[in-house]
Design an enzyme around this catalytic site. Structure first.
Site, mmCIF file in Angstrom:
data_model
loop_
_atom_site.group_PDB
_atom_site.id
_atom_site.type_symbol
_atom_site.label_atom_id
_atom_site.label_comp_id
_atom_site.label_asym_id
_atom_site.label_seq_id
_atom_site.Cartn_x
_atom_site.Cartn_y
_atom_site.Cartn_z
ATOM 1 N N SER A 1 0.832 -1.217 0.000
ATOM 2 C CA SER A 1 0.000 0.000 0.000
ATOM 3 C C SER A 1 0.863 1.263 0.000
ATOM 4 C CB SER A 1 -0.986 0.005 1.174
ATOM 5 O OG SER A 1 -0.345 0.293 2.385
ATOM 6 N N HIS B 1 8.808 3.068 8.980
ATOM 7 C CA HIS B 1 8.548 2.181 10.118
ATOM 8 C C HIS B 1 7.314 2.678 10.853
ATOM 9 C CE1 HIS B 1 9.543 -0.824 13.087
ATOM 10 N NE2 HIS B 1 9.321 0.073 14.022
HETATM 11 C C1 GAR Z 1 3.759 -0.730 6.792
HETATM 12 O O1 GAR Z 1 2.961 -0.449 7.923
HETATM 13 C C2 GAR Z 1 5.216 -0.434 7.069
HETATM 14 O O2 GAR Z 1 5.413 0.689 7.880
HETATM 15 C C3 GAR Z 1 5.614 -1.682 7.789
HETATM 16 O O3 GAR Z 1 4.988 -2.720 7.085
HETATM 17 C C4 GAR Z 1 3.770 -2.228 6.510
HETATM 18 C C5 GAR Z 1 3.806 -2.510 5.030
HETATM 19 O O4 GAR Z 1 2.563 -2.179 4.452
HETATM 20 N N1 GAR Z 1 7.040 -1.856 7.807
HETATM 21 C C6 GAR Z 1 7.691 -2.409 8.814
HETATM 22 O O5 GAR Z 1 7.148 -2.847 9.807
HETATM 23 C C7 GAR Z 1 9.195 -2.443 8.646
HETATM 24 N N2 GAR Z 1 9.808 -2.969 9.832
HETATM 25 P P1 GAR Z 1 2.419 -2.017 2.878
HETATM 26 O O6 GAR Z 1 3.046 -3.269 2.240
HETATM 27 O O7 GAR Z 1 0.954 -1.958 2.639
HETATM 28 O O8 GAR Z 1 3.129 -0.779 2.461
#
Ligand code: GAR
Length: 203
Positions: free
Chosen positions: A13, A109
């Site tokens: 996303s 993060h």
């Molecule tokens: C997001 O919330 C990002 O901040 C987190 O994973 C999710 C990915 O969502 N990242 C971490 O936790 C890194 N340690 P997305 O694939 O929908 O962008």
């Protein structure tokens, strides 16, 4: 024009929000590729829909982390990006890659760093009982979730939150914060001064 590549491991996303802001002209740079370690990542579908090349470097098919990272390095080098954007890339990158992109690699993060590094940051905030939570965009250094902070955005933690409701509230801020950080990077308005990042005024 500047170019960046996105590394994502799953849903994507943030990747989607970023490419949307390229398409509407807010970010003045080109997204030249998506790279993922996960062949099942939904981010691949998003890349296809947007006409962006997607490359899978399947972590599981490599005998060890060194060889995986060598392959990843090669793919990255082929794109020769000005910026590498980690957007839900769920692996720790090794020293060689981090060194190759010092000051040219960002991560997001879902916490207000330095609180709640590592996995399940939103759950960690609920467990701790903080009243605010948020997200951090930072430059990547050797230490996990610890590089110079570019942007942080906060949200309240509500009494009835569970991990999902809190994560969803933070995610809205992530999408805005990440687009803004990338925009500023390509406007050459981010200056790293030790641990601190100065945001230069719009000229
Ligand atoms: C997001 O919330 C990002 O901040 C987190 O994973 C999710 C990915 O969502 N990242 C971490 O936790 C890194 N340690 P997305 O694939 O929908 O962008």
């Amino acid at each position: 024009q500047g170019r960046f590549v996105v590394l994502a491991s799953g849903r994507g996303s943030n990747f989607q929000a970023i490419i949307d802001r390229v398409h509407d002209g807010y970010i003045n740079a080109e997204c030249s590729g998506l790279i993922t370690d996960n062949p099942d990542a939904y981010a691949i579908k998003r890349a296809h829909n947007a006409g962006i090349p997607a490359e899978v470097v399947p972590y599981r098919n490599f005998p060890d982390k060194i060889q995986y990272e060598n392959a990843l390095m090669e793919v990255l080098a082929r794109y020769n990006p000005d910026l590498v954007v980690l957007a839900g890339y769920m692996r720790l990158l090794g020293e060689r890659i981090v060194d190759a992109y010092t000051g040219k690699m960002m991560n997001i993060h879902p916490s207000l760093l330095p609180a709640f590094q590592g996995l399940h940051a939103q759950r960690q905030a609920l467990t701790y009982g903080t009243k605010v939570a948020g997200c951090t965009v930072h430059f990547v250094t050797h230490d996990m979730d610890a590089g110079p902070v570019i942007i942080q955005r906060t949200v309240p933690v509500l009494d009835d939150d569970d991990e999902e409701t809190l994560a969803d509230r933070i995610l809205v801020e992530e999408h805005q914060a990440y687009a803004e950080a990338i925009k500023l990077f390509f406007e050459k308005r981010l200056r790293i001064e030790g641990r601190r990042v100065r945001i230069l005024p719009d000229s």
